[in-house]
Design a protein around this motif. Structure first.
Motif, PDB file in Angstrom:
ATOM      1  N   TRP A 128      18.428   3.498   5.868  1.00 27.60           N
ATOM      2  CA  TRP A 128      18.348   3.586   4.352  1.00 27.60           C
ATOM      3  C   TRP A 128      17.537   2.695   3.806  1.00 27.60           C
ATOM      4  N   ILE A 129      17.715   1.364   4.303  1.00 20.99           N
ATOM      5  CA  ILE A 129      17.020   0.218   3.678  1.00 20.99           C
ATOM      6  C   ILE A 129      15.352   0.513   4.088  1.00 20.99           C
ATOM      7  N   ARG A 130      15.090   0.959   5.483  1.00 19.34           N
ATOM      8  CA  ARG A 130      13.805   0.912   5.843  1.00 19.34           C
ATOM      9  C   ARG A 130      13.195   2.131   4.938  1.00 19.34           C
ATOM     10  N   GLY A 131      13.811   3.287   4.885  1.00 26.23           N
ATOM     11  CA  GLY A 131      13.322   4.552   4.355  1.00 26.23           C
ATOM     12  C   GLY A 131      12.921   4.269   2.806  1.00 26.23           C
ATOM     13  N   THR A 132      14.006   3.516   2.204  1.00 24.78           N
ATOM     14  CA  THR A 132      13.855   3.140   0.753  1.00 24.78           C
ATOM     15  C   THR A 132      12.725   2.366   0.525  1.00 24.78           C
ATOM     16  N   ILE A 133      12.349   1.154   1.337  1.00 24.27           N
ATOM     17  CA  ILE A 133      11.396   0.529   1.299  1.00 24.27           C
ATOM     18  C   ILE A 133       9.875   1.181   1.357  1.00 24.27           C
ATOM     19  N   VAL A 134       9.877   1.844   2.494  1.00 28.21           N
ATOM     20  CA  VAL A 134       8.955   2.645   2.722  1.00 28.21           C
ATOM     21  C   VAL A 134       8.494   3.682   1.332  1.00 28.21           C
ATOM     22  N   ALA A 135       9.258   4.318   1.195  1.00 33.10           N
ATOM     23  CA  ALA A 135       8.930   5.427   0.004  1.00 33.10           C
ATOM     24  C   ALA A 135       8.647   4.731  -1.233  1.00 33.10           C
ATOM     25  N   ALA A 136       9.361   3.710  -1.411  1.00 35.74           N
ATOM     26  CA  ALA A 136       8.793   2.756  -2.947  1.00 35.74           C
ATOM     27  C   ALA A 136       7.270   2.247  -2.707  1.00 35.74           C
ATOM     28  N   THR A 137       7.025   1.720  -1.285  1.00 32.26           N
ATOM     29  CA  THR A 137       5.702   1.110  -1.151  1.00 32.26           C
ATOM     30  C   THR A 137       4.756   2.047  -1.250  1.00 32.26           C
ATOM     31  N   SER A 138       5.150   3.415  -0.736  1.00 28.38           N
ATOM     32  CA  SER A 138       4.040   4.459  -0.598  1.00 28.38           C
ATOM     33  C   SER A 138       3.893   4.913  -2.106  1.00 28.38           C
ATOM     34  N   ILE A 139       4.677   4.901  -3.055  1.00 26.82           N
ATOM     35  CA  ILE A 139       4.151   5.351  -4.458  1.00 26.82           C
ATOM     36  C   ILE A 139       3.434   4.219  -5.036  1.00 26.82           C
ATOM     37  N   LEU A 140       3.821   3.041  -4.723  1.00 27.50           N
ATOM     38  CA  LEU A 140       2.972   1.767  -5.340  1.00 27.50           C
ATOM     39  C   LEU A 140       1.432   2.064  -4.696  1.00 27.50           C
ATOM     40  N   MET A 141       1.653   2.308  -3.565  1.00 20.75           N
ATOM     41  CA  MET A 141       0.230   2.499  -3.046  1.00 20.75           C
ATOM     42  C   MET A 141      -0.607   3.702  -3.334  1.00 20.75           C
ATOM     43  N   VAL A 199       5.942   5.451  13.282  1.00 23.56           N
ATOM     44  CA  VAL A 199       4.667   5.258  13.955  1.00 23.56           C
ATOM     45  C   VAL A 199       3.660   6.567  13.227  1.00 23.56           C
ATOM     46  N   LEU A 200       4.041   7.583  12.939  1.00 24.71           N
ATOM     47  CA  LEU A 200       3.096   8.476  12.212  1.00 24.71           C
ATOM     48  C   LEU A 200       2.522   7.621  10.832  1.00 24.71           C
ATOM     49  N   CYS A 201       3.491   7.234  10.183  1.00 20.86           N
ATOM     50  CA  CYS A 201       3.233   6.517   9.024  1.00 20.86           C
ATOM     51  C   CYS A 201       2.407   5.244   9.482  1.00 20.86           C
ATOM     52  N   GLY A 202       2.220   4.805  10.567  1.00 26.09           N
ATOM     53  CA  GLY A 202       1.442   3.579  10.683  1.00 26.09           C
ATOM     54  C   GLY A 202       0.147   3.880  11.136  1.00 26.09           C
ATOM     55  N   VAL A 203      -0.032   5.377  11.780  1.00 29.74           N
ATOM     56  CA  VAL A 203      -1.374   5.925  12.209  1.00 29.74           C
ATOM     57  C   VAL A 203      -2.101   6.215  10.790  1.00 29.74           C
ATOM     58  N   LEU A 204      -1.418   6.759  10.062  1.00 33.10           N
ATOM     59  CA  LEU A 204      -1.981   7.271   8.615  1.00 33.10           C
ATOM     60  C   LEU A 204      -2.445   5.958   7.740  1.00 33.10           C
ATOM     61  N   ARG A 261      -7.168   8.066  -0.437  1.00 34.32           N
ATOM     62  CA  ARG A 261      -6.101   8.414  -1.055  1.00 34.32           C
ATOM     63  C   ARG A 261      -5.243   9.871  -0.823  1.00 34.32           C
ATOM     64  N   VAL A 262      -6.281  10.881  -0.055  1.00 34.86           N
ATOM     65  CA  VAL A 262      -5.369  11.996   0.729  1.00 34.86           C
ATOM     66  C   VAL A 262      -4.433  11.284   1.620  1.00 34.86           C
ATOM     67  N   LEU A 263      -4.832  10.448   2.422  1.00 32.33           N
ATOM     68  CA  LEU A 263      -4.052   9.980   3.557  1.00 32.33           C
ATOM     69  C   LEU A 263      -2.893   9.066   2.732  1.00 32.33           C
ATOM     70  N   VAL A 264      -3.036   8.681   1.897  1.00 36.69           N
ATOM     71  CA  VAL A 264      -1.840   7.877   1.066  1.00 36.69           C
ATOM     72  C   VAL A 264      -1.053   8.950   0.599  1.00 36.69           C
ATOM     73  N   GLY A 265      -1.512  10.158   0.152  1.00 39.02           N
ATOM     74  CA  GLY A 265      -0.541  11.062  -0.430  1.00 39.02           C
ATOM     75  C   GLY A 265       0.157  11.768   0.542  1.00 39.02           C
TER      76      GLY A 265
END
Length: 127
Positions: free
Chosen positions: A47-60, A108-113, A14-18
């Protein structure tokens, strides 16, 4: 309904997801700034990728919080979203020119996390 799930690996995940969520939201903010000062570094794909990743990160993060509280279905959802995002990130960063270099490095950093998250949430110690 809550069940007993071993907590320490999930708390660490959960810390990593944060961190992943904070990085993703910061990326959207960076895209907004870059749109104003260097539009070539913040195109539609960013914009599209950033928005999708931010939304899924909040969902996660929602799934992570529920899983830490013992909700088995949330753990299942968390596992699915983490796995899907790792694959999506691998595909996105492998396509030349799709997103700017700075965002490719951020992904890449997001993927490592998320690989760290997956290593923790897919442990066999969870019932």
């Amino acid at each position: 309904m809550t069940n007993t799930i071993q907590q320490s690996p999930l708390v660490a995940a959960r810390v990593l997801v944060g961190v992943y969520a904070a990085l993703s939201i910061a990326t959207v903010a960076a895209i907004a700034v870059l749109q104003a000062v260097a539009p070539d570094l913040a195109g539609p794909a960013a914009w599209i990728r950033g928005t999708i990743v931010a939304a899924t990160s909040i969902l996660m993060l929602v799934f992570a919080n529920q899983a830490v509280r013992g909700h088995r279905r949330a753990l299942l959802r968390w596992r699915i979203v983490a796995a899907v995002m790792i694959v999506a990130i691998a595909v996105i960063v492998s396509i030349p020119g799709l997103i700017p270099l700075w965002m490719r490095l951020e992904q890449v950093l997001c993927g490592v996390l998320l690989i760290g998250v997956a290593a923790l949430v897919f442990r066999r110690t969870h019932p």
